[in-house]
Design an enzyme around this catalytic site. Structure first.
Site, PDB file in Angstrom:
ATOM      1  N   GLU A  50       1.019  -1.145  -0.027  1.00 53.08           N
ATOM      2  CA  GLU A  50      -0.011  -0.321  -0.327  1.00 53.08           C
ATOM      3  C   GLU A  50       1.033   1.497  -0.284  1.00 53.08           C
ATOM      4  O   GLU A  50       0.598   2.410  -0.441  1.00 53.08           O
ATOM      5  CB  GLU A  50      -0.752  -0.010   1.197  1.00 53.08           C
ATOM      6  N   GLU A  77     -16.322 -11.718   2.290  1.00 51.27           N
ATOM      7  CA  GLU A  77     -15.058 -10.996   1.351  1.00 51.27           C
ATOM      8  C   GLU A  77     -14.727 -12.228   0.889  1.00 51.27           C
ATOM      9  O   GLU A  77     -14.008 -12.571   0.222  1.00 51.27           O
ATOM     10  CB  GLU A  77     -14.244 -10.249   2.616  1.00 51.27           C
ATOM     11  N   GLU A 100       1.986   1.688  -3.517  1.00 50.93           N
ATOM     12  CA  GLU A 100       0.803   2.042  -3.854  1.00 50.93           C
ATOM     13  C   GLU A 100       0.622   3.987  -3.841  1.00 50.93           C
ATOM     14  O   GLU A 100       0.807   4.305  -4.567  1.00 50.93           O
ATOM     15  CB  GLU A 100      -0.062   1.226  -3.824  1.00 50.93           C
ATOM     16  N   CYS A 114      -8.909  -2.428   3.919  1.00 52.90           N
ATOM     17  CA  CYS A 114      -8.710  -4.020   4.637  1.00 52.90           C
ATOM     18  C   CYS A 114     -10.139  -4.510   4.967  1.00 52.90           C
ATOM     19  O   CYS A 114     -10.095  -5.273   5.420  1.00 52.90           O
ATOM     20  CB  CYS A 114      -7.946  -3.484   5.835  1.00 52.90           C
ATOM     21  N   SER A 152      -7.309   1.046  -2.028  1.00 54.57           N
ATOM     22  CA  SER A 152      -6.511   1.101  -2.235  1.00 54.57           C
ATOM     23  C   SER A 152      -6.488  -0.352  -3.438  1.00 54.57           C
ATOM     24  O   SER A 152      -7.583  -1.077  -2.635  1.00 54.57           O
ATOM     25  CB  SER A 152      -5.059   1.135  -1.266  1.00 54.57           C
ATOM     26  N   LYS A 188     -16.057 -10.502   7.247  1.00 53.31           N
ATOM     27  CA  LYS A 188     -14.871 -11.378   5.973  1.00 53.31           C
ATOM     28  C   LYS A 188     -15.188 -12.561   6.045  1.00 53.31           C
ATOM     29  O   LYS A 188     -14.703 -13.042   5.211  1.00 53.31           O
ATOM     30  CB  LYS A 188     -13.894 -12.008   7.193  1.00 53.31           C
ATOM     31  N   CYS A 227     -11.701  -3.046  13.731  1.00 48.85           N
ATOM     32  CA  CYS A 227     -12.060  -4.017  13.865  1.00 48.85           C
ATOM     33  C   CYS A 227     -12.324  -4.737  15.119  1.00 48.85           C
ATOM     34  O   CYS A 227     -12.840  -6.233  15.965  1.00 48.85           O
ATOM     35  CB  CYS A 227     -10.367  -5.319  13.764  1.00 48.85           C
ATOM     36  N   GLU A 268     -13.338 -12.230  -6.549  1.00 50.80           N
ATOM     37  CA  GLU A 268     -12.401 -11.858  -6.830  1.00 50.80           C
ATOM     38  C   GLU A 268     -10.634 -12.212  -5.619  1.00 50.80           C
ATOM     39  O   GLU A 268      -9.676 -12.885  -5.898  1.00 50.80           O
ATOM     40  CB  GLU A 268     -11.681 -10.367  -6.560  1.00 50.80           C
TER      41      GLU A 268
END
Lengths: 589, 187
Positions: free
Chosen positions: A285, A367, A288, A305, A325, A364, A510, A372
């Site tokens: 990151e 996710e 980037e 994230c 990102s 999650k 989190c 992807e």
């Protein structure tokens, strides 16, 4: 300061004189003399509903009981919080709440930590005098993260309020009337067809089991029992800061070592640290970010994230997608490495590896299933996601005596991590870790400071400038998506230029995730005190480490040297980066 | 631009166009007027009235369109629409059957008429047939007790109805609808 200027009101509660600022409610005034009036729909961090009537008190000359959560005090008010009549009335109210309740406590997920069950006990409900008609709604489990069971719903409206007021999503509303009232997304649609971002805060605030995470424990038990599978696990930073609460430790007790030993006892062959994924995320990151700084954008870059946030981005702010990102989350990076780099090194076919991720998060689960994040053969890199709650349950189910366990260590090669990885679990942590990395790259030397306390933001929002080398970087940190909206709206309107923004969907980051343990008695969900304690545990772990910068992680050095090449390389992009797209229904911001 | 992203990810123009097309110019204009006021959200019910009077009911796509154009969360819009008895969330048939279930009609056999209607139409009270022809409703008293049992189809009163007349009556309306469509397509 404002409170000081407010007029003082003196009243008596149960014969005790109390003086409080004008505007204080009876419930708050009673707390000052040590009386906690029973409550159910009330939540200190949400708007008032006054719908359950459990918190009623008697006020002299009023002729009817008043809801103490929503009644402000007045001069000379005489309040009684207890009398045989009030206790009986409260008990009757809870009995009536139970009259259409499934009453399957012994087989219910919330058995033992259900607020309705606790209230029924503490108010003395010992028999069912009213046997009402039961609700017969279907259980709605279309979402991979959140299961909705309206039959256990008592219509307190806390989920509606947290979704609207804290998360700004407003996915839930009460539909219909009277007995047929049901809390649901628009058009009583499935959660999967709604603007739900799967953060799971509805699960956290629900006093019963009307909202739960979709359990993955059965799949994990099955994998652990399969001799042909190499079952490995990774744990997110915020697990170690909260898992102890499930075993009687006070909040904020770091339990990394015991957690690792417990996972070994459960049968996991390797215990990896998501923190390494976090270090890798930071390196990718930061690379980037610097590329964007040099090539003109798009800026601000926004962190990626938090899967609840990504879902929110795709549904509510699709035009900002190019700003996110492209880095996968630490979980997905680590899972990808486990089935490529680790599989290669150990000579294990990736299809024989079963990757479990323990996360503080229900999003999650979503996710992990996103297209992807599937391997070329269509299988997911992350096979199962357990929440902190699910892991606590598995440890108890197995019969492991957690408190007596010796400390264990994470396994190589995916278990070495810097303190920068640990603080990923709290709001501001990703930003701080990025700033550590960015100062090293921009100044070309070891940063003269590692702690950026100005971005630590349990309160919800930080907007500040941080000097790094020659540059003054404009940063914003937001947790709770209603807070994020404030920053994002400024980006959309062009009112403010930021260089980098960290967004975490859940309040506190989190550590306050939708999969974290239900708080123990002296705390409540969303409680800033609780979140600060969990955050402090992570900062303590970070502070006690020699290795505090992602760039210094020797495991990463080896990983890049032997496998990935350099940060931002073609291989790194193939394995560690991802993409997003607008999704419908579009949310209202 | 970010190499991983499509060039434009802003779907607002598209979402807005779909909503406007669905509701039509008159409703869109009304919403725009409401949004100019100091409390635009307080016009939600007025807008829902407008939409229902135009389309006969409030479908999920109508509610979503209202949500987008008024920028009020869809869950709130559908929560409000589902709370009030006046708002209908299902389309209504071409012919509204109001079967009287008042005392006089009931003792004269309205219950048997109800059974026959449900059987013939394949729907329950409050529902509409899949071909969009009939909606079945129950009424308390239509004030025509001397003709009991009675039913009202749109504005036509049918008195002293027996169950075996039901298919004949329904058929008459179906034929009427067919004729109307035929003459419409001819002109």
């Amino acid at each position: 300061m404002i409170a000081k200027r407010r007029k003082k009101i003196t009243l008596t509660i149960d014969g005790n004189q109390v003086t409080v600022p004008e505007g204080t409610t009876i419930m708050q005034a009673a707390e000052q003399i040590g009386i906690r009036i029973p409550r159910l729909c009330y939540h200190p961090d949400l708007s008032l509903a006054g719908s359950c009537r459990v918190c009623i008190v008697e006020v002299k000359d009023m002729g009817h009981y008043m809801a103490s959560c929503s009644s402000p005090v007045w001069e000379g008010m005489e309040v009684r919080t207890n009398s045989p009549e009030i206790r009986e009335a409260r008990r009757d109210i809870v009995e009536l709440l139970l009259d259409n309740h499934p009453m399957d406590c012994q087989t219910c997920e919330r058995d033992g930590n259900c607020e309705l069950q606790n209230l029924a006990y503490s108010l003395g409900v010992r028999e069912r005098l009213y046997e009402g008609k039961r609700k017969e709604f279907p259980i709605e489990d279309s979402s991979v993260s959140v299961v909705r069971n309206p039959n256990k719903c008592i219509l307190c409206g806390r989920c509606v309020r947290v979704c609207a007021e804290i998360q700004g999503v407003y996915n839930l509303s009460q539909h219909g009337r009277g007995f047929y009232t049901v809390v649901a997304p628009a058009h009583k649609a499935n959660m999967d067809d709604s603007v739900c971002i799967q953060c799971g805060q509805c699960i956290n605030v629900c006093p019963t089991a009307a909202f739960l995470e979709k359990s993955s424990t059965e799949a994990v038990w099955k994998a652990l029992a399969d001799p042909n599978l190499h079952v490995v696990v990774q744990t997110a930073p915020s697990i170690r800061a909260a898992i102890g609460e499930g075993f009687g430790y006070p909040p904020g007790t770091p339990c990394t070592g015991k957690m690792i030993t417990a996972l070994r006892l459960l049968g996991f062959e390797k215990v990896f640290d998501t923190d390494l994924g976090a270090d890798l995320t930071i390196v990718e990151e930061a690379h980037e970010f610097l590329t964007r700084l040099q090539t003109g954008g798009p800026l601000p870059m926004i962190t990626s994230c938090s899967p609840g946030w990504i879902s929110f981005l795709e549904k509510f702010y699709p035009e900002l997608i190019p700003h996110a990102s492209t880095c996968k989350s630490p979980m997905s990076m680590l899972s990808t490495l486990a089935k490529t780099y680790y599989a290669d090194r150990m000579n294990i076919p990736p299809e024989n590896i079963f990757m479990v991720a323990v996360m503080p998060c229900v999003a999650k689960k979503y996710e992990a299933q996103r297209p992807e994040h599937l391997m070329p053969d269509g299988r997911p890199y992350t096979d199962a996601v357990l929440t902190t709650r699910e892991l606590i349950w598995m440890i108890k189910c197995y019969g492991i005596d957690f408190t007596r366990l010796p400390d264990g260590q994470f396994d190589a090669p995916l278990g070495i991590a810097s303190g920068a990885g640990d603080i990923f679990g709290t709001t501001g942590g990703v930003m701080e870790a990025t700033l550590r990395a960015a100062s090293r790259i921009l100044t070309g030397k070891k940063p003269d400071r590692l702690e950026f306390t100005e971005v630590r933001a349990v309160e919800g929002l930080r907007d500040t400038y941080v000097a790094i080398g020659e540059r003054n970087v404009h940063v914003a940190v937001a947790n709770g998506l209603n807070n994020a909206k404030q920053v994002l709206n400024k980006v959309v309107s062009g009112e403010e230029h930021y260089d980098i923004i960290e967004v975490m969907a859940c309040p506190g980051g989190c550590i306050g995730g939708g999969g974290q343990p239900y708080p123990s008695e002296n705390y409540h969900v969303l409680d800033p005190q609780l979140l600060r304690k969990r955050a402090a545990a992570l900062y303590t772990i970070d502070g006690s480490k020699e290795l505090r910068e992602s760039y210094e992680n020797p495991a990463l050095e080896e990983l890049y040297e032997t496998y990935l090449g350099s940060p931002g390389s073609v291989k790194a992009h193939q394995l560690l980066h991802t993409q997003y797209r607008p999704r419908l229904p579009r949310g209202i911001r | 631009m970010n190499p991983h992203c499509a060039s434009s990810t802003n779907n607002w123009p598209e979402v807005k166009a779909v909503a406007e097309r669905l509701l039509g110019d008159d409703v869109v204009q009304f919403i725009e007027e409401c949004r100019k006021t100091s409390e635009p959200n307080s016009y939600l019910i007025a807008v829902l009235h407008k939409v229902q009077s135009k389309f006969g009911y409030l479908g999920a796509s109508h509610l979503d369109a209202v949500a987008q154009l008024m920028q009020i969360p869809a869950a709130k819009v559908s929560g409000v629409a589902s709370f009030y008895h006046y708002f209908r969330l299902q389309p209504r048939g071409k012919f509204i059957i109001n079967l009287c279930l008042g005392t006089a009609c009931y003792v004269k056999g309205a219950d048997r008429l109800a059974e026959k209607l449900k059987e013939e139409l394949g729907i329950d009270f409050g529902e509409t047939t899949s071909d969009g022809m009939f909606t079945l409703e129950g009424a308390r008293c239509l004030g025509a007790c001397s003709l009991a049992p009675v039913m009202l189809i749109n504005d036509d009163m049918h008195g002293t109805v027996t169950p075996d007349q039901i298919p004949i009556i329904l058929d008459r309306y179906l034929k009427k609808a067919k004729q109307e469509t035929a003459s419409k397509s001819a002109s």
